[in-house]
Structures are given as structure tokens and as C-alpha cells.
Scaffold this motif. Structure first.
Motif, PDB file in Angstrom:
ATOM      1  N   LEU A  89       0.848  -1.187   0.000  1.00 17.40           N
ATOM      2  CA  LEU A  89       0.000   0.000   0.000  1.00 17.40           C
ATOM      3  C   LEU A  89       0.886   1.239   0.000  1.00 17.40           C
ATOM      4  O   LEU A  89       1.729   1.407   0.884  1.00 17.40           O
ATOM      5  N   ALA A  90       0.717   2.106  -1.012  1.00 16.84           N
ATOM      6  CA  ALA A  90       1.471   3.350  -1.083  1.00 16.84           C
ATOM      7  C   ALA A  90       0.576   4.506  -0.644  1.00 16.84           C
ATOM      8  O   ALA A  90      -0.629   4.509  -0.919  1.00 16.84           O
ATOM      9  N   VAL A  91       1.178   5.471   0.041  1.00 16.31           N
ATOM     10  CA  VAL A  91       0.426   6.612   0.565  1.00 16.31           C
ATOM     11  C   VAL A  91       1.133   7.890   0.127  1.00 16.31           C
ATOM     12  O   VAL A  91       2.313   8.087   0.428  1.00 16.31           O
ATOM     13  N   LEU A  92       0.404   8.752  -0.593  1.00 15.09           N
ATOM     14  CA  LEU A  92       0.946  10.035  -1.023  1.00 15.09           C
ATOM     15  C   LEU A  92       0.311  11.151  -0.204  1.00 15.09           C
ATOM     16  O   LEU A  92      -0.908  11.339  -0.254  1.00 15.09           O
ATOM     17  N   ALA A  93       1.116  11.868   0.552  1.00 14.54           N
ATOM     18  CA  ALA A  93       0.630  13.000   1.340  1.00 14.54           C
ATOM     19  C   ALA A  93       1.256  14.271   0.787  1.00 14.54           C
ATOM     20  O   ALA A  93       2.470  14.460   0.880  1.00 14.54           O
ATOM     21  N   GLY A 102      13.498  16.419 -17.603  1.00 12.79           N
ATOM     22  CA  GLY A 102      12.948  15.203 -18.182  1.00 12.79           C
ATOM     23  C   GLY A 102      13.550  13.938 -17.614  1.00 12.79           C
ATOM     24  O   GLY A 102      13.207  12.837 -18.057  1.00 12.79           O
ATOM     25  N   PHE A 103      14.447  14.075 -16.622  1.00 10.38           N
ATOM     26  CA  PHE A 103      15.110  12.910 -16.043  1.00 10.38           C
ATOM     27  C   PHE A 103      14.910  12.889 -14.532  1.00 10.38           C
ATOM     28  O   PHE A 103      15.200  13.880 -13.852  1.00 10.38           O
ATOM     29  N   PRO A 104      14.439  11.770 -13.962  1.00 13.01           N
ATOM     30  CA  PRO A 104      14.249  11.686 -12.509  1.00 13.01           C
ATOM     31  C   PRO A 104      15.557  11.410 -11.790  1.00 13.01           C
ATOM     32  O   PRO A 104      16.441  10.717 -12.314  1.00 13.01           O
ATOM     33  N   SER A 105      15.690  11.934 -10.594  1.00  8.95           N
ATOM     34  CA  SER A 105      16.825  11.611  -9.739  1.00  8.95           C
ATOM     35  C   SER A 105      16.644  10.195  -9.212  1.00  8.95           C
ATOM     36  O   SER A 105      15.547   9.624  -9.269  1.00  8.95           O
ATOM     37  N   SER A 159      12.980   6.006  -7.214  1.00 10.10           N
ATOM     38  CA  SER A 159      12.587   5.048  -6.183  1.00 10.10           C
ATOM     39  C   SER A 159      11.155   5.302  -5.716  1.00 10.10           C
ATOM     40  O   SER A 159      10.375   4.358  -5.524  1.00 10.10           O
ATOM     41  N   VAL A 160      10.791   6.568  -5.540  1.00 11.44           N
ATOM     42  CA  VAL A 160       9.436   6.910  -5.110  1.00 11.44           C
ATOM     43  C   VAL A 160       8.425   6.512  -6.179  1.00 11.44           C
ATOM     44  O   VAL A 160       7.371   5.937  -5.878  1.00 11.44           O
ATOM     45  N   ILE A 161       8.730   6.809  -7.427  1.00 10.72           N
ATOM     46  CA  ILE A 161       7.828   6.460  -8.524  1.00 10.72           C
ATOM     47  C   ILE A 161       7.618   4.949  -8.573  1.00 10.72           C
ATOM     48  O   ILE A 161       6.495   4.465  -8.754  1.00 10.72           O
ATOM     49  N   GLU A 162       8.685   4.183  -8.403  1.00 16.21           N
ATOM     50  CA  GLU A 162       8.587   2.728  -8.397  1.00 16.21           C
ATOM     51  C   GLU A 162       7.698   2.256  -7.247  1.00 16.21           C
ATOM     52  O   GLU A 162       6.844   1.366  -7.422  1.00 16.21           O
ATOM     53  N   ASP A 203       4.533   8.137 -15.676  1.00 18.27           N
ATOM     54  CA  ASP A 203       4.123   7.638 -16.978  1.00 18.27           C
ATOM     55  C   ASP A 203       2.589   7.613 -17.002  1.00 18.27           C
ATOM     56  O   ASP A 203       1.959   7.148 -16.051  1.00 18.27           O
ATOM     57  N   PRO A 204       1.969   8.116 -18.072  1.00 14.29           N
ATOM     58  CA  PRO A 204       0.500   8.189 -18.114  1.00 14.29           C
ATOM     59  C   PRO A 204      -0.201   6.842 -17.968  1.00 14.29           C
ATOM     60  O   PRO A 204      -1.378   6.794 -17.630  1.00 14.29           O
TER      61      PRO A 204
END
Length: 209
Positions: free
Chosen positions: A6-10, A63-66, A71-74, A105-106
């Protein structure tokens, strides 16, 4: 025991934050439902967007993630379910929240069960759940649960189980999300390591903007 992620975005901007408090309440209720009703254990990952605000901004520009943002996106896109909570400004979600969504990514949230949460000073902003957040996740082909949870300043003093009270809405939304997360297999799906990153396509990071 089966385990789900479960991911939580605050999207909170301050500490302490009512938005983080709402995210925590929604998370606790969802985890309890998964364990007690569905017999599912839960691995929870909480992301406060304020901590990666610079990474998000740099990605929008370059256009490039750190590595941190990657890691957060994954974590977010590979979860079995997602809880989002954002403050409402000028009748819509925060700019930081939208900026993070813009770097995804859409197609990365296709079929993702999502619980929508928002906070604001007054109840008049509650419609933002349905006219801003719900259309956004519909566009991303995520599966937003029917009950969204908006918490105004006066809601935090409510401890009753009356219909419409904040604790009641939290429990109802958590039950809806838990039912979807319990049968999700998103975190078990194997990703093709040789698949092209769609951020390099015409719909990705290198847009005319």
C-alpha cells in the motif's frame, strides 16, 4: 498470510499537517480492514511530497528523474493500492501534488485502486474531490473507490459514528479500498527489464511544453 503493498501520497506542505493526519487515518483504517476482514498483511510506504519537491521540479525541467524520485515512482506505481491526500487550494489539488502526477508515466496507474482524500479550511471545498481529483485519476485509468474523504477544519473534532461524520467516512472508504487491494496482484507482476521507457515517447517527458 498474503501480503499486499500500500502506497500513501501525502501532499502536505507543513509539519504538523492535517493532510498527513488524514492520510494516516485512512491508512490505519485500510490496514485494519485488510488484516481483520480479508486476512491480508500490508507493507505500507508513506511518501510526503514536500521531501521530494526539488526532485520533482528538476524532473519537470530536465525530463530525467533523480535516483530518489525514481525510487518513489517505483514504490507508488508498483503498489497494490494507493491512498492520496492533498490540501485544496483555490478549489483544486495542490500544485505540488499535480506536479508529481505529471512526472508519472501516463499508463503507470492503469487499474490502480485509489482512495481519494483532501483537506481544507471549510467544507465548501469538498466538491474538489469530484470535480478535480476524481477526473484526474479517471484520466489515468485508475480505479477510484466510490467514497472520497474530505476533512474540513471542523471535522477533526468529530468522534461520533453518525452518518457523514469524518470517522464514518474514513471507515467506509477504507473498506472499499481494502476490498480492491485484497485481490490486487499489481505488486507481483513481473516487469519486462528490456521494455522501452515510455517517457521518451511523444506522450512522455519530451513534450513541446
Amino acid at each position: 498470510m498474503t501480503t499486499r503493498k500500500l502506497a500513501v501520497l501525502a501532499a502536505c506542505l507543513s509539519q504538523p499537517s492535517s493532510t498527513r493526519l488524514l492520510a494516516d487515518r485512512l491508512t490505519d483504517a485500510t490496514v485494519a480492514r485488510l488484516r481483520e476482514v480479508h486476512g491480508v498483511d500490508v507493507e505500507v510506504s508513506v511518501v510526503e511530497l514536500r521531501d521530494i519537491a526539488k526532485d520533482v521540479t528538476n524532473n519537470l525541467i530536465t525530463g530525467f528523474p533523480s535516483p530518489t524520485l525514481s525510487s518513489v515512482i517505483e514504490t507508488v506505481t508498483r503498489a497494490d493500492g494507493l491512498i492520496v491526500a492533498t490540501p485544496i487550494f483555490s478549489g483544486s489539488y495542490s500544485g505540488l501534488f499535480k506536479s508529481f502526477i505529471d512526472v508519472l508515466d501516463p499508463t503507470s496507474l492503469d487499474g490502480m485502486p485509489v482512495l481519494l482524500g483532501a483537506t481544507g479550511g471549510t467544507a465548501r471545498h469538498s466538491l474538489a474531490l469530484d470535480h478535480a481529483l476524481r477526473p484526474l485519476f479517471s484520466y489515468l485509468h485508475a480505479v477510484a473507490v466510490p467514497t472520497g474523504v474530505y476533512a474540513a477544519a471542523e471535522d477533526w473534532g468529530s468522534t461520533t459514528d453518525a452518518v457523514g461524520a469524518l470517522p464514518t467516512r474514513i471507515e467506509r472508504a477504507a473498506g472499499e479500498l481494502a476490498a480492491l487491494v485484497a485481490v490486487s496482484d499489481r505488486s507481483q507482476q513481473v516487469r519486462d527489464p528490456f521494455a522501452l521507457d515510455s517517457s521518451f515517447s511523444v506522450t512522455g517527458g519530451f513534450s513541446a511544453a
